[in-house]
Motif scaffolding. Structure first.
Motif, PDB file in Angstrom:
ATOM      1  N   MET A  78       0.834  -1.208   0.000  1.00  0.00           N
ATOM      2  CA  MET A  78       0.000   0.000   0.000  1.00  0.00           C
ATOM      3  C   MET A  78       0.868   1.258   0.000  1.00  0.00           C
ATOM      4  SD  MET A  78      -3.522   0.006   2.075  1.00  0.00           S
ATOM      5  CE  MET A  78      -2.795  -0.386   3.650  1.00  0.00           C
ATOM      6  N   ASP A  79       0.532   2.182  -0.829  1.00  0.00           N
ATOM      7  CA  ASP A  79       1.323   3.401  -0.917  1.00  0.00           C
ATOM      8  C   ASP A  79       0.377   4.567  -1.214  1.00  0.00           C
ATOM      9  OD1 ASP A  79       2.808   5.567  -2.118  1.00  0.00           O
ATOM     10  OD2 ASP A  79       4.520   4.208  -2.223  1.00  0.00           O
ATOM     11  N   ILE A  80       0.283   5.491  -0.241  1.00  0.00           N
ATOM     12  CA  ILE A  80      -0.667   6.606  -0.359  1.00  0.00           C
ATOM     13  C   ILE A  80      -0.292   7.546  -1.510  1.00  0.00           C
ATOM     14  CG2 ILE A  80      -1.497   8.703   0.817  1.00  0.00           C
ATOM     15  CD1 ILE A  80      -2.935   6.200   1.696  1.00  0.00           C
ATOM     16  N   ALA A  81       1.024   7.769  -1.698  1.00  0.00           N
ATOM     17  CA  ALA A  81       1.455   8.672  -2.775  1.00  0.00           C
ATOM     18  C   ALA A  81       1.031   8.103  -4.128  1.00  0.00           C
ATOM     19  CB  ALA A  81       2.969   8.859  -2.718  1.00  0.00           C
ATOM     20  N   ASP A  82       1.267   6.806  -4.324  1.00  0.00           N
ATOM     21  CA  ASP A  82       0.901   6.149  -5.589  1.00  0.00           C
ATOM     22  C   ASP A  82      -0.612   6.210  -5.811  1.00  0.00           C
ATOM     23  OD1 ASP A  82       1.759   4.271  -7.869  1.00  0.00           O
ATOM     24  OD2 ASP A  82       0.159   3.130  -6.893  1.00  0.00           O
ATOM     25  N   LEU A  83      -1.374   5.946  -4.738  1.00  0.00           N
ATOM     26  CA  LEU A  83      -2.840   5.994  -4.844  1.00  0.00           C
ATOM     27  C   LEU A  83      -3.313   7.410  -5.180  1.00  0.00           C
ATOM     28  CD1 LEU A  83      -5.688   4.757  -4.446  1.00  0.00           C
ATOM     29  CD2 LEU A  83      -5.494   5.336  -2.022  1.00  0.00           C
ATOM     30  N   SER A  84      -2.744   8.420  -4.485  1.00  0.00           N
ATOM     31  CA  SER A  84      -3.154   9.810  -4.726  1.00  0.00           C
ATOM     32  C   SER A  84      -2.859  10.215  -6.168  1.00  0.00           C
ATOM     33  CB  SER A  84      -2.414  10.767  -3.784  1.00  0.00           C
ATOM     34  OG  SER A  84      -2.518  10.306  -2.472  1.00  0.00           O
ATOM     35  N   LEU A  85      -1.679   9.839  -6.660  1.00  0.00           N
ATOM     36  CA  LEU A  85      -1.323  10.183  -8.048  1.00  0.00           C
ATOM     37  C   LEU A  85      -2.256   9.493  -9.032  1.00  0.00           C
ATOM     38  CD1 LEU A  85       2.594  10.036  -7.830  1.00  0.00           C
ATOM     39  CD2 LEU A  85       1.207  12.072  -8.227  1.00  0.00           C
ATOM     40  N   HIS A 122      -4.639  11.391 -11.573  1.00  0.00           N
ATOM     41  CA  HIS A 122      -4.457  11.078 -12.999  1.00  0.00           C
ATOM     42  C   HIS A 122      -5.806  10.748 -13.637  1.00  0.00           C
ATOM     43  CE1 HIS A 122      -1.822  10.020 -16.309  1.00  0.00           C
ATOM     44  NE2 HIS A 122      -2.354   8.821 -16.441  1.00  0.00           N
ATOM     45  N   HIS A 123      -6.602   9.948 -12.940  1.00  0.00           N
ATOM     46  CA  HIS A 123      -7.917   9.585 -13.478  1.00  0.00           C
ATOM     47  C   HIS A 123      -8.849  10.797 -13.563  1.00  0.00           C
ATOM     48  CE1 HIS A 123      -6.618   5.398 -12.933  1.00  0.00           C
ATOM     49  NE2 HIS A 123      -7.548   5.118 -13.832  1.00  0.00           N
ATOM     50  N   PHE A 124      -8.875  11.616 -12.485  1.00  0.00           N
ATOM     51  CA  PHE A 124      -9.713  12.836 -12.506  1.00  0.00           C
ATOM     52  C   PHE A 124      -9.348  13.688 -13.723  1.00  0.00           C
ATOM     53  CE2 PHE A 124     -10.614  13.198  -7.625  1.00  0.00           C
ATOM     54  CZ  PHE A 124     -11.612  12.261  -7.770  1.00  0.00           C
ATOM     55  N   LEU A 125      -8.030  13.869 -13.915  1.00  0.00           N
ATOM     56  CA  LEU A 125      -7.571  14.755 -14.992  1.00  0.00           C
ATOM     57  C   LEU A 125      -7.905  14.207 -16.374  1.00  0.00           C
ATOM     58  CD1 LEU A 125      -4.140  15.835 -13.466  1.00  0.00           C
ATOM     59  CD2 LEU A 125      -6.077  17.337 -13.935  1.00  0.00           C
ATOM     60  N   VAL A 126      -7.689  12.907 -16.587  1.00  0.00           N
ATOM     61  CA  VAL A 126      -7.932  12.385 -17.935  1.00  0.00           C
ATOM     62  C   VAL A 126      -9.441  12.338 -18.252  1.00  0.00           C
ATOM     63  CG1 VAL A 126      -5.741  11.147 -18.090  1.00  0.00           C
ATOM     64  CG2 VAL A 126      -7.741   9.924 -17.317  1.00  0.00           C
TER      65      VAL A 126
END
Ligand code: HEM
Length: 147
Positions: free
Chosen positions: A1-8, A12-16
């Motif tokens: 689990m990695d919060i930074a990876d999840l946040s990115l 990324h999904h919101f933006l695309v």
């Protein structure tokens, strides 16, 4: 689990999805009879589209560098480079519409000529096609295809 990876990944999904929504809005507005308030709205949407595309690149690079797989995974992955190539093509295809929209707004025209509308619709639809290709490559690279 990695919060930074999840946040990115979330960003990324919101933006695309926003990028796809803005492109759809442009296709709705660029129709024969375009003028006045719709033309200024189109100008604002196109500027936002450019800003969101820049944010997609920034967050995408962060995902490559700080993502769980590490940048080494992506630089040797063919699907990743296919995705980058398709994304660059989307960017290039977005230039003619942006130039036209700026010209239309500066000219203060009452009504944009139908021939120019149809030309811009062609560029926008081509963008949508290559955006779909970006998604195909994105799904492939996330699953190890092209490595
Ligand atoms: C409009 C352009 C873009 C779209 C539509 C897009 C779409 C996507 C989607 C849907 C995913 C999730 C794939 C999945 O898990 O099935 C993804 C993942 C990813 N994208 Fe993008 N992306 C775009 C641009 C970029 C750019 C410019 C970069 C890098 C410079 C980038 C880097 C990444 C990375 C590193 C992942 C993680 C893949 C993995 O889990 O291994 N993306 N992208």
């Amino acid at each position: 689990m990695d919060i930074a990876d999840l946040s990115l990944a979330i960003l990324h999904h919101f933006l695309v999805f926003s990028l796809a929504g803005l492109l759809a809005a442009e296709l709705v507005l660029v129709r024969p009879g375009l003028s006045g308030t719709n033309l200024s709205l189109l100008g604002r949407i196109d500027a936002t589209y450019g800003a969101v595309a820049a944010a997609v690149i920034a967050i995408g690079i962060c995902r490559v560098v700080f993502g769980l797989k590490g940048w080494e995974y992506y630089v040797t992955n063919h699907a990743f480079w296919g995705k980058m190539a398709a994304f660059v093509i989307v960017g290039l295809l977005s230039l003619p519409p942006t130039v036209r929209i700026i010209r239309w707004r500066r000219s203060g025209t009452d009504r944009v000529p139908d021939s120019e509308i149809m030309a811009v619709r062609f560029w926008l639809k081509s963008e949508a096609l290559f955006l779909a290709l970006v998604l195909v490559f994105a799904a492939a690279m996330a699953r190890g295809f092209g490595s």
